[in-house]
Design a protein around this motif. Sequence first.
Motif, mmCIF file in Angstrom:
data_model
loop_
_atom_site.group_PDB
_atom_site.id
_atom_site.type_symbol
_atom_site.label_atom_id
_atom_site.label_comp_id
_atom_site.label_asym_id
_atom_site.label_seq_id
_atom_site.Cartn_x
_atom_site.Cartn_y
_atom_site.Cartn_z
ATOM 1 N N SER A 194 3.677 -5.648 -9.420
ATOM 2 C CA SER A 194 4.926 -5.328 -10.328
ATOM 3 C C SER A 194 5.183 -3.761 -10.018
ATOM 4 N N LEU A 195 6.794 -3.514 -10.507
ATOM 5 C CA LEU A 195 7.239 -2.304 -10.452
ATOM 6 C C LEU A 195 6.395 -1.221 -11.160
ATOM 7 N N ASP A 196 6.331 -0.247 -10.827
ATOM 8 C CA ASP A 196 5.064 0.645 -11.508
ATOM 9 C C ASP A 196 5.691 1.115 -12.891
ATOM 10 N N ASP A 197 7.038 1.369 -13.257
ATOM 11 C CA ASP A 197 7.515 1.517 -14.442
ATOM 12 C C ASP A 197 9.020 1.209 -14.668
ATOM 13 N N ASP A 198 9.633 1.379 -15.569
ATOM 14 C CA ASP A 198 11.036 1.121 -15.796
ATOM 15 C C ASP A 198 11.899 2.096 -14.979
ATOM 16 N N HIS A 199 11.439 3.241 -14.544
ATOM 17 C CA HIS A 199 12.279 4.131 -13.942
ATOM 18 C C HIS A 199 12.583 3.542 -12.621
ATOM 19 N N VAL A 200 11.453 2.974 -11.835
ATOM 20 C CA VAL A 200 11.868 2.239 -10.539
ATOM 21 C C VAL A 200 12.845 1.119 -10.833
ATOM 22 N N PHE A 201 12.856 0.504 -11.615
ATOM 23 C CA PHE A 201 13.847 -0.414 -11.879
ATOM 24 C C PHE A 201 15.239 0.065 -12.001
ATOM 25 N N LYS A 252 0.802 -1.256 -0.037
ATOM 26 C CA LYS A 252 -0.296 0.214 0.039
ATOM 27 C C LYS A 252 0.841 1.208 0.123
ATOM 28 N N VAL A 253 1.889 1.376 0.786
ATOM 29 C CA VAL A 253 2.635 2.525 0.922
ATOM 30 C C VAL A 253 3.702 2.329 -0.493
ATOM 31 N N LEU A 254 3.930 1.547 -0.965
ATOM 32 C CA LEU A 254 4.388 1.569 -2.310
ATOM 33 C C LEU A 254 3.967 1.913 -3.485
ATOM 34 N N LYS A 255 2.757 1.489 -3.287
ATOM 35 C CA LYS A 255 1.569 2.084 -4.612
ATOM 36 C C LYS A 255 1.334 3.632 -4.408
ATOM 37 N N GLN A 256 1.068 3.833 -3.039
ATOM 38 C CA GLN A 256 0.975 5.486 -2.936
ATOM 39 C C GLN A 256 2.116 6.119 -3.376
ATOM 40 N N ALA A 257 3.222 5.862 -3.194
ATOM 41 C CA ALA A 257 4.505 6.470 -3.773
ATOM 42 C C ALA A 257 4.541 6.281 -5.380
ATOM 43 N N ARG A 258 3.673 5.467 -5.852
ATOM 44 C CA ARG A 258 3.991 5.124 -7.312
ATOM 45 C C ARG A 258 5.222 4.423 -7.610
ATOM 46 N N LEU A 259 5.387 3.424 -6.860
ATOM 47 C CA LEU A 259 6.836 2.624 -6.991
ATOM 48 C C LEU A 259 6.303 1.136 -7.739
ATOM 49 N N VAL A 260 5.066 0.903 -6.955
ATOM 50 C CA VAL A 260 4.341 -0.321 -7.441
ATOM 51 C C VAL A 260 2.941 -0.334 -8.009
ATOM 52 N N LYS A 261 2.607 -1.042 -8.953
ATOM 53 C CA LYS A 261 1.255 -1.043 -9.125
ATOM 54 C C LYS A 261 0.605 -2.559 -9.279
ATOM 55 N N GLY A 262 -0.625 -2.701 -9.156
ATOM 56 C CA GLY A 262 -1.334 -3.874 -9.305
ATOM 57 C C GLY A 262 -2.286 -4.141 -10.291
#
Length: 108
Positions: free
Chosen positions: A88-95, A68-78
Motif C-alpha cells: 500500500s502507499l506508505d501514508d496519506d502524504h503519498v496519496f 523495493k525502490v519505492l519502499k526505500q523512498a518510504r513511498l510504499v509499505k508492505g
Amino acid sequence: ELEHIMECLQVPGEIDSQELESLTALFAAFSDITRVRIMKVLMDGEICVGDLAQSLEMTQSAVSHQLKVLKQARLVKGRREGKQILYSLDDDHVFLILAAGVQHIKEQ
C-alpha cells in the motif's frame, strides 16, 4: 484550499541542505513511469505483488524491483498476511502528492 492544505501539512519556512537532498531523492522516485503506475494502482488500496503485476501486465520480478525502490523512498509499505505481502502507499502524504500532481497536469 491551498491555505487549508498548507495548514494541515505545516509547511516549514526553512529547509536545510540535508532535507533538500532527501526531498530531491523523494521526487526522483517519481521519475519512473513504472513506479508512478504502481503507486496509481496502490491509491485504490492494498494489493499483493502478483495481482499488481497482473494489473500492470508486468512480471512479478519487475514489479518487485520497483517496489523495493519505492519502499526505500518510504513511498510504499508492505504488510504480511499469511504467506503473501500486501502493498500500500506508505501514508496519506503519498496519496496527496500523487493527487496534487494529477490535478496539476490536468489544469493545462
